[in-house]
Design a protein around this motif. Structure first.
Motif, PDB file in Angstrom:
ATOM      1  N   ASN A  83       0.819  -1.215   0.000  1.00 17.57           N
ATOM      2  CA  ASN A  83       0.000   0.000   0.000  1.00 17.57           C
ATOM      3  C   ASN A  83       0.856   1.268   0.000  1.00 17.57           C
ATOM      4  O   ASN A  83       0.350   2.360  -0.276  1.00 17.57           O
ATOM      5  CB  ASN A  83      -0.940   0.025   1.206  1.00 17.57           C
ATOM      6  CG  ASN A  83      -2.175  -0.827   1.004  1.00 17.57           C
ATOM      7  OD1 ASN A  83      -2.547  -1.150  -0.128  1.00 17.57           O
ATOM      8  ND2 ASN A  83      -2.827  -1.210   2.092  1.00 17.57           N
ATOM      9  N   THR A  87       0.500   3.400  -7.189  1.00 15.98           N
ATOM     10  CA  THR A  87       0.175   2.576  -8.348  1.00 15.98           C
ATOM     11  C   THR A  87      -0.986   3.175  -9.121  1.00 15.98           C
ATOM     12  O   THR A  87      -1.774   3.958  -8.580  1.00 15.98           O
ATOM     13  CB  THR A  87      -0.213   1.148  -7.901  1.00 15.98           C
ATOM     14  OG1 THR A  87      -1.374   1.216  -7.057  1.00 15.98           O
ATOM     15  CG2 THR A  87       0.922   0.489  -7.131  1.00 15.98           C
ATOM     16  N   LYS A  90      -3.609  -0.667  -9.248  1.00 18.65           N
ATOM     17  CA  LYS A  90      -3.574  -1.599  -8.106  1.00 18.65           C
ATOM     18  C   LYS A  90      -3.752  -3.045  -8.564  1.00 18.65           C
ATOM     19  O   LYS A  90      -4.521  -3.808  -8.003  1.00 18.65           O
ATOM     20  CB  LYS A  90      -4.630  -1.226  -7.047  1.00 18.65           C
ATOM     21  CG  LYS A  90      -4.410   0.150  -6.430  1.00 18.65           C
ATOM     22  CD  LYS A  90      -5.331   0.400  -5.254  1.00 18.65           C
ATOM     23  CE  LYS A  90      -4.879  -0.347  -4.021  1.00 18.65           C
ATOM     24  NZ  LYS A  90      -5.661   0.032  -2.811  1.00 18.65           N
ATOM     25  N   ASN A  91      -2.993  -3.403  -9.611  1.00 20.22           N
ATOM     26  CA  ASN A  91      -2.980  -4.777 -10.096  1.00 20.22           C
ATOM     27  C   ASN A  91      -1.831  -5.533  -9.434  1.00 20.22           C
ATOM     28  O   ASN A  91      -0.671  -5.139  -9.565  1.00 20.22           O
ATOM     29  CB  ASN A  91      -2.801  -4.816 -11.623  1.00 20.22           C
ATOM     30  CG  ASN A  91      -4.096  -4.528 -12.341  1.00 20.22           C
ATOM     31  OD1 ASN A  91      -5.164  -4.957 -11.915  1.00 20.22           O
ATOM     32  ND2 ASN A  91      -4.025  -3.787 -13.442  1.00 20.22           N
ATOM     33  N   LEU A  92      -2.153  -6.620  -8.755  1.00 19.87           N
ATOM     34  CA  LEU A  92      -1.157  -7.391  -8.005  1.00 19.87           C
ATOM     35  C   LEU A  92      -1.090  -8.826  -8.510  1.00 19.87           C
ATOM     36  O   LEU A  92      -2.119  -9.475  -8.712  1.00 19.87           O
ATOM     37  CB  LEU A  92      -1.515  -7.410  -6.512  1.00 19.87           C
ATOM     38  CG  LEU A  92      -0.702  -8.370  -5.646  1.00 19.87           C
ATOM     39  CD1 LEU A  92       0.643  -7.765  -5.295  1.00 19.87           C
ATOM     40  CD2 LEU A  92      -1.465  -8.748  -4.380  1.00 19.87           C
ATOM     41  N   CYS A 106      -5.306  -8.668   0.215  1.00 13.34           N
ATOM     42  CA  CYS A 106      -5.150  -7.581  -0.752  1.00 13.34           C
ATOM     43  C   CYS A 106      -6.463  -7.266  -1.453  1.00 13.34           C
ATOM     44  O   CYS A 106      -6.820  -6.098  -1.645  1.00 13.34           O
ATOM     45  CB  CYS A 106      -4.082  -7.945  -1.778  1.00 13.34           C
ATOM     46  SG  CYS A 106      -2.428  -8.115  -1.085  1.00 13.34           S
ATOM     47  N   LYS A 107      -7.196  -8.300  -1.842  1.00  8.93           N
ATOM     48  CA  LYS A 107      -8.472  -8.107  -2.522  1.00  8.93           C
ATOM     49  C   LYS A 107      -9.458  -7.353  -1.628  1.00  8.93           C
ATOM     50  O   LYS A 107     -10.177  -6.461  -2.096  1.00  8.93           O
ATOM     51  CB  LYS A 107      -9.058  -9.454  -2.930  1.00  8.93           C
ATOM     52  CG  LYS A 107     -10.362  -9.335  -3.727  1.00  8.93           C
ATOM     53  CD  LYS A 107     -10.860 -10.693  -4.186  1.00  8.93           C
ATOM     54  CE  LYS A 107     -12.161 -10.552  -4.980  1.00  8.93           C
ATOM     55  NZ  LYS A 107     -12.683 -11.842  -5.464  1.00  8.93           N
ATOM     56  N   TRP A 111      -7.307  -4.182  -3.968  1.00 11.96           N
ATOM     57  CA  TRP A 111      -6.400  -4.605  -5.033  1.00 11.96           C
ATOM     58  C   TRP A 111      -7.088  -5.584  -5.987  1.00 11.96           C
ATOM     59  O   TRP A 111      -7.911  -6.396  -5.552  1.00 11.96           O
ATOM     60  CB  TRP A 111      -5.152  -5.254  -4.439  1.00 11.96           C
ATOM     61  CG  TRP A 111      -4.218  -4.275  -3.797  1.00 11.96           C
ATOM     62  CD1 TRP A 111      -4.324  -3.733  -2.549  1.00 11.96           C
ATOM     63  CD2 TRP A 111      -3.046  -3.707  -4.383  1.00 11.96           C
ATOM     64  NE1 TRP A 111      -3.295  -2.858  -2.315  1.00 11.96           N
ATOM     65  CE2 TRP A 111      -2.487  -2.822  -3.424  1.00 11.96           C
ATOM     66  CE3 TRP A 111      -2.408  -3.853  -5.608  1.00 11.96           C
ATOM     67  CZ2 TRP A 111      -1.325  -2.091  -3.668  1.00 11.96           C
ATOM     68  CZ3 TRP A 111      -1.249  -3.127  -5.861  1.00 11.96           C
ATOM     69  CH2 TRP A 111      -0.718  -2.253  -4.902  1.00 11.96           C
ATOM     70  N   LYS A 112      -6.738  -5.501  -7.263  1.00 12.32           N
ATOM     71  CA  LYS A 112      -7.152  -6.489  -8.247  1.00 12.32           C
ATOM     72  C   LYS A 112      -6.079  -7.576  -8.251  1.00 12.32           C
ATOM     73  O   LYS A 112      -4.925  -7.303  -8.606  1.00 12.32           O
ATOM     74  CB  LYS A 112      -7.281  -5.858  -9.636  1.00 12.32           C
ATOM     75  CG  LYS A 112      -8.268  -4.696  -9.696  1.00 12.32           C
ATOM     76  CD  LYS A 112      -8.145  -3.966 -11.029  1.00 12.32           C
ATOM     77  CE  LYS A 112      -8.979  -2.691 -11.024  1.00 12.32           C
ATOM     78  NZ  LYS A 112      -8.747  -1.894 -12.270  1.00 12.32           N
ATOM     79  N   VAL A 113      -6.441  -8.780  -7.863  1.00 11.03           N
ATOM     80  CA  VAL A 113      -5.413  -9.783  -7.573  1.00 11.03           C
ATOM     81  C   VAL A 113      -5.431 -10.955  -8.548  1.00 11.03           C
ATOM     82  O   VAL A 113      -6.481 -11.378  -9.036  1.00 11.03           O
ATOM     83  CB  VAL A 113      -5.558 -10.316  -6.129  1.00 11.03           C
ATOM     84  CG1 VAL A 113      -5.396  -9.179  -5.128  1.00 11.03           C
ATOM     85  CG2 VAL A 113      -6.895 -11.016  -5.910  1.00 11.03           C
ATOM     86  N   ASP A 152       1.205  -3.791 -11.358  1.00  9.43           N
ATOM     87  CA  ASP A 152       1.880  -2.722 -10.621  1.00  9.43           C
ATOM     88  C   ASP A 152       2.831  -3.301  -9.582  1.00  9.43           C
ATOM     89  O   ASP A 152       3.887  -2.726  -9.308  1.00  9.43           O
ATOM     90  CB  ASP A 152       0.841  -1.838  -9.911  1.00  9.43           C
ATOM     91  CG  ASP A 152      -0.103  -1.169 -10.879  1.00  9.43           C
ATOM     92  OD1 ASP A 152       0.343  -0.265 -11.597  1.00  9.43           O
ATOM     93  OD2 ASP A 152      -1.288  -1.562 -10.933  1.00  9.43           O
TER      94      ASP A 152
END
Length: 287
Positions: A83, A87, A90-92, A106-107, A111-113, A152
């Motif tokens: 965090n 980014t 927020k693509n992980l 994260c989700k 975040w998009k995980v 990201d």
């Protein structure tokens, strides 16, 4: 044997096979290699054990309870770290996502995980936790993703040491990372006090599942070959305690919580000066 390669230690697989493996020291990169390395088609067999904790959510034994307790604390620290990065989307991508706890954390925090997990049981567990949707997918192999820069942040929490083809794998990570993205690599450090104390019994050698054993110099050198640079190194202070607990069991046949805590504490105290913690987190960017 390469003239710059020497024998370092002989270790045993305490988890699955009880087979003996050598650790070879590569001077140029300051890195150890497990020898012989299992063939790629044989590797999965060395993970087929109820004692391989990262592939289970079990809390039956004292060691498992400790692992799950520390994992819960670590999840908060990991989330705080990612965090902290600026980014765009927020693509992980979490490589070696295990049972999916980090992805779920994260989700739940925007975040998009996406995950990668080769172990079928752990992958199913992760998919069930995430209730996998179109924007949250778990792949069994990293090469199943399209090689385009779309993440990201890419994280590998104690994964790189398991990878057979290091240079190819690192180049794939580079392709998947956005130009301003951050790659987070966490690996054991064989230069730590607890590694030197336990030697062949050090649990983080974990042969033959751990194919490579890194130092700061080796991580910096491997990623420099892909025109990537280490911008920051952070400690994982809990690892010395957990690794020491397992190492005590391997060395003496039983868990000794007090001795393990003492060695883990001494390792962290010494690392305050040397910066050689039991495990290290590397933040890496394209140069």
């Amino acid at each position: 044997m390469d003239p710059e390669t020497t024998h370092y230690l002989t270790c045993k697989d305490y988890t699955v096979s009880n087979k003996i493996f050598d650790l070879l020291y590569h001077e140029a990169l300051d890195m150890l290699e497990t020898f012989p390395q299992p063939k790629i088609e044989e590797l999965s067999g060395y993970y087929e054990s109820d004692d391989y904790i990262s592939h289970t959510d079990s809390k039956k034994s004292g060691t498992e309870k400790l692992y799950q307790f520390v994992k819960k604390i670590a999840l908060g620290s990991k989330l705080k770290l990612i965090n902290s990065f600026k980014t765009t989307d927020k693509n992980l991508l979490d490589v070696g996502c295990g049972t999916g706890d980090f992805l779920l954390t994260c989700k739940n925090n925007g975040w998009k995980v996406t995950g990668v997990e080769p172990n079928p049981k752990a992958k199913i567990s992760a998919e069930n936790k995430l209730r996998v949707e179109s924007d949250s997918k778990i792949y069994s192999e990293i090469n199943h993703l399209k090689n385009e820069a779309k993440f990201d942040v890419i994280t590998l929490w104690h994964v790189l040491e398991h990878v057979p083809n290091l240079d190819i794998y690192i180049s794939t990570l580079k392709l998947l990372l956005k130009p301003n993205g951050v790659l987070i690599i966490a690996v054991p450090n064989f230069k730590s006090y607890d590694a030197n104390y336990y030697k062949q019994f050090w649990a983080a050698f974990d042969v033959p599942r751990h194919l490579w054993h890194f130092s700061k110099k080796s991580i910096q050198g491997l990623f420099a070959k892909q025109e990537m640079s280490v911008i920051k190194i952070l400690p994982m202070v809990f690892d010395s305690f957990y690794v020491s607990l397992l190492s005590e069991k391997y060395k003496n046949g039983k868990s000794n919580f007090l001795k393990a805590f003492y060695i883990g504490l001494i390792s962290n105290i010494k690392a305050m000066g040397t910066k050689e913690y039991s495990s290290l987190i590397y933040l890496i960017k394209n140069t």
